[in-house]
Design an enzyme around this catalytic site. Structure first.
Site, short mmCIF file in Angstrom:
data_model
loop_
_atom_site.label_atom_id
_atom_site.label_comp_id
_atom_site.label_asym_id
_atom_site.label_seq_id
_atom_site.Cartn_x
_atom_site.Cartn_y
_atom_site.Cartn_z
N ASN A 183 10.22 12.84 -4.66
CA ASN A 183 11.19 12.19 -5.44
C ASN A 183 9.97 11.24 -7.05
O ASN A 183 9.30 10.74 -6.56
CB ASN A 183 11.17 10.83 -5.32
CG ASN A 183 11.27 9.45 -5.04
OD1 ASN A 183 11.72 8.80 -6.33
ND2 ASN A 183 10.90 8.12 -4.40
N GLU A 235 10.27 6.82 6.51
CA GLU A 235 9.13 6.42 5.78
C GLU A 235 8.28 5.40 6.40
O GLU A 235 8.99 4.18 5.26
CB GLU A 235 10.04 6.49 4.43
CG GLU A 235 10.17 7.74 3.58
CD GLU A 235 9.96 7.86 2.21
OE1 GLU A 235 9.89 8.56 1.45
OE2 GLU A 235 10.27 6.65 1.59
N SER A 288 3.17 10.37 1.91
CA SER A 288 1.90 11.13 1.21
C SER A 288 1.70 12.17 2.23
O SER A 288 0.86 12.82 1.65
CB SER A 288 0.85 9.99 2.67
OG SER A 288 0.23 8.72 1.01
N GLU A 293 10.71 0.65 -1.25
CA GLU A 293 10.33 0.27 -2.93
C GLU A 293 11.53 -0.67 -3.53
O GLU A 293 11.24 -1.63 -4.20
CB GLU A 293 9.67 1.08 -4.68
CG GLU A 293 8.52 1.85 -3.81
CD GLU A 293 8.19 2.98 -4.21
OE1 GLU A 293 8.57 3.17 -5.37
OE2 GLU A 293 7.09 3.71 -3.81
N GLY A 311 2.67 6.12 -0.96
CA GLY A 311 1.03 6.59 -2.51
C GLY A 311 0.25 6.22 -1.84
O GLY A 311 -0.58 5.11 -2.19
N HIS A 341 15.51 2.84 0.04
CA HIS A 341 13.85 3.01 -0.43
C HIS A 341 13.15 1.64 -0.20
O HIS A 341 13.30 0.67 -0.49
CB HIS A 341 13.29 3.30 -1.45
CG HIS A 341 11.80 3.80 -1.58
ND1 HIS A 341 10.80 3.73 -1.89
CD2 HIS A 341 11.56 5.29 -1.63
CE1 HIS A 341 9.30 4.03 -1.99
NE2 HIS A 341 10.28 5.76 -1.71
N LYS A 375 10.31 8.82 -9.00
CA LYS A 375 10.24 7.81 -9.29
C LYS A 375 9.72 7.10 -10.93
O LYS A 375 11.21 8.51 -11.30
CB LYS A 375 8.86 7.06 -8.66
CG LYS A 375 8.91 7.59 -7.09
CD LYS A 375 8.03 6.99 -5.99
CE LYS A 375 7.54 6.53 -4.68
NZ LYS A 375 6.57 6.11 -3.81
P1 PGA Z 1 4.32 8.96 -1.89
O1 PGA Z 1 5.72 8.64 -1.81
O2 PGA Z 1 4.79 10.47 -1.55
O3 PGA Z 1 3.72 8.71 -2.78
O4 PGA Z 1 3.54 8.31 -0.68
C1 PGA Z 1 7.09 8.85 -0.77
C2 PGA Z 1 8.43 8.39 -1.17
O5 PGA Z 1 8.37 6.97 -1.62
O6 PGA Z 1 8.97 8.52 -1.07
#
Ligand code: PGA
Length: 262
Positions: A14, A179, A224, A109, A185, A107, A16
């Site tokens: 991803n 997740e 992460s 976010e 993140g 997601h 982003k």
């Molecule tokens: P990350 O993000 O690996 O940077 O923690 C995962 C995600 O948001 O899908």
């Protein structure tokens, strides 16, 4: 009980809101050359911004040889309507034209920064499937919810909202991504045991509704994931791959994560 694991591992990058055209071209080129052999055994998908999907599509098309496994393309979002006056939005039909196979929906976010409700996410899930795109439905609890022992209730509610709208049969052509919000993140990863426990809970929940789907559906972990922790996470019986954010922007790291599936 759900046993026997015939599920093909899936690793999704991803990206982003990252990348220039030059960076995307280089990253994809490097991931392509590093992952060629892996595609015989696992599925790899990358999710650039909407703007870079066309570029990625062209790059992948120019490389594909006969009979070779292909890196799949995923979108990070989709609108619920097929067309219309929805400034700034992109429909599932438009994504399908660019060779998109997967769409991330729900997601955290988007739930958090764009106030997407369970209901709206369920509509996106259905819109994606209507155009034969496979939704990757993200579910996950916040830190407060985990500390209040709410994890199970939260993830099952998020899943049930989609099942209520789309029906259990729709889960046949879907992927679930667990997740935990506190792990996205942050550099903090769920332990393999924590991930396994939630994945198992999700699969057992599905098993009560449809045992065939429960066995077949891929439940991937995100939060992460990196080259150092991937192997142990992916070796859990109910963890069928990963949804990788930050670490997917580095070709070597991402390939090393993909290699952690065997
Ligand atoms: P990350 O993000 O690996 O940077 O923690 C995962 C995600 O948001 O899908």
């Amino acid at each position: 009980m759900v046993e026997e694991n015939m599920r093909r591992k899936l690793i999704v990058g991803n990206w982003k809101m990252h990348g220039s055209t030059d960076q995307i071209s280089q990253l994809l080129e490097e991931i392509e050359s590093g992952s060629e052999r892996l595609l015989e055994d696992i599925e790899i998908c990358v999710c650039p911004t909407y703007l870079h999907l066309g570029l990625a599509f062209d790059l992948l098309a120019s490389k594909s040889g006969a009979g070779r496994g292909q890196i799949k393309l995923g979108a990070q979002n989709v609108h619920v309507e097929p067309a219309g006056a929805f400034t700034g939005e992109v429909s599932a039909q438009m994504l399908a034209e660019y060779g998109v196979s997967y769409v991330i929906v729900g997601h955290s976010e988007r739930r958090q920064f764009f106030a997407e409700s369970d209901q709206f996410i369920a509509e996106k899930f259905r819109a994606a499937q209507a155009c034969r795109l496979t939704p990757i439905l993200c579910v996950g609890e916040s830190l407060d919810q985990r500390q209040d022992n709410e994890t199970e209730r939260v993830v099952l509610n998020q899943l049930d909202a989609v099942i209520a709208a789309a029906g259990i049969a729709a889960m046949k052509e879907a992927v679930i991504a667990y997740e935990p919000v506190w792990a996205i993140g942050t550099g903090e990863t769920a332990t393999p045991a924590q991930a396994q426990q939630v994945h198992r809970t999700l699969r057992e929940h599905l098993d009560r509704l449809d045992s065939v789907i429960a066995k077949a559906i891929r439940i991937i972990y995100g939060g992460s994931v990196n080259a150092a922790n991937a192997k142990e996470l992916f070796s859990q019986p109910d963890v069928d791959g990963g949804l990788v954010g930050g670490a997917s922007l580095e070709a070597e790291e991402f390939i090393s994560i993909c290699k952690s599936t065997d």
